[in-house]
Design a protein around this motif. Structure first.
Motif, short mmCIF file in Angstrom:
data_model
loop_
_atom_site.label_atom_id
_atom_site.label_comp_id
_atom_site.label_asym_id
_atom_site.label_seq_id
_atom_site.Cartn_x
_atom_site.Cartn_y
_atom_site.Cartn_z
N LEU A 66 51.90 5.24 -19.08
CA LEU A 66 52.56 4.36 -20.02
C LEU A 66 53.54 5.13 -20.90
CD1 LEU A 66 50.21 2.56 -19.06
CD2 LEU A 66 50.03 1.69 -21.39
N THR A 67 54.64 4.49 -21.25
CA THR A 67 55.59 5.05 -22.19
C THR A 67 55.09 4.82 -23.61
OG1 THR A 67 56.85 3.00 -22.41
CG2 THR A 67 57.48 4.49 -20.62
N ASN A 68 55.74 5.47 -24.58
CA ASN A 68 55.34 5.26 -25.98
C ASN A 68 55.47 3.79 -26.38
OD1 ASN A 68 54.83 7.95 -26.19
ND2 ASN A 68 56.58 8.45 -27.48
N ARG A 69 56.52 3.14 -25.88
CA ARG A 69 56.71 1.72 -26.21
C ARG A 69 55.57 0.88 -25.64
NH1 ARG A 69 62.46 -1.10 -25.48
NH2 ARG A 69 62.77 0.30 -27.26
N GLN A 70 55.19 1.15 -24.39
CA GLN A 70 54.10 0.39 -23.77
C GLN A 70 52.78 0.66 -24.48
OE1 GLN A 70 54.79 2.01 -19.84
NE2 GLN A 70 55.54 0.04 -19.07
#
Length: 244
Positions: free
Chosen positions: A200-204
């Motif tokens: 997962l990305t930081n946004r996710q």
């Protein structure tokens, strides 16, 4: 098509289910509802369980979600720190199932020819999802609650005895240092590292835990500092050796 409609109905009812779940736990004076930190964790688990039930109904097969077992085990260990007995988690599973009943009935009504089968499939998916989480959570709880050994760390039947000096085992001190570093991480820092392992990305991650991206970055920075590393890859290699 009727099963897809039933699955979508269950997803749509998630907020209603979570609200009923919280109200029921509150009536029982459960610390899982009265403590904000514990409730945030329960709400996250409840939403995922409902989503897994809907997906299982839609696809006709069990749902396997990466990282759920590790998260549940960490959460179980954290319950010791929160001083919340493991029996509360067991009771909460039954409370959640009761909170789902109205939504399950409405979902089944959208598949009149398969009403009983739909209800049974949701029940099976629910028991599978909660059973695995409870099993791992209880494991984590018991490990964290185990009396400390001579070195002040929890005794574990799974941990091999430390080799004698001169046995050629040069990695034991390093392994101990890594284990001690991991013990310094907070539950949220471990949760975020687990999400990083999922790709997962930081946004996710911020969406999953309902926090800002800045907060995600702060938790990662704190975890990196405690582990003595400076990248996501290094964090995964040190936190989940052989699994990243």
């Amino acid at each position: 098509m009727s099963r897809q409609a039933a699955a979508e109905q269950l997803r749509t009812a998630t907020a209603e289910i979570v609200e009923a779940y919280h109200a029921a736990l509150t009536r029982l004076s459960s610390p899982l509802a009265t403590r904000e930190d514990a409730w945030q964790q329960c709400r996250y688990q409840a939403r995922n369980i409902v989503a897994e039930c809907a997906q299982s109904l839609e696809t006709g097969r069990p749902v396997e979600v990466t990282g759920v077992g590790e998260y549940s085990r960490l959460l179980g260990a954290h319950r010791v720190t929160q001083q919340i007995p493991v029996s509360e988690s067991v009771r909460a599973a039954e409370v959640l199932w009761e909170a789902m009943q109205d939504a399950v009935a409405r979902a089944a009504a959208l598949a009149p020819g398969e009403r009983h089968a739909v209800q049974q499939e949701i029940s099976t998916a629910f028991r599978t999802a909660t059973g695995m989480r409870l099993y791992q959570g209880i494991r984590g709880y018991e490990e964290a609650a185990r009396p400390a050994g001579p070195a002040g760390r929890p005794e574990s039947a799974d941990r091999p005895e430390r080799p004698e000096r001169g046995s050629g085992e040069a990695t034991a001190p390093a392994a101990d240092a890594e284990a001690q570093a991991l013990e310094l991480l907070t539950l949220r820092e471990r949760e975020i590292l687990e999400a990083v392992r999922e790709g997962l990305t930081n946004r996710q991650i911020s969406r999953r835990f309902e926090i800002t991206e800045a907060t995600v970055k702060r938790h990662l920075h704190n975890a990196y500092r405690k582990l003595g590393i400076n990248s996501r890859v290094q964090a995964l290699n040190k936190t989940f050796p052989g699994q990243s």
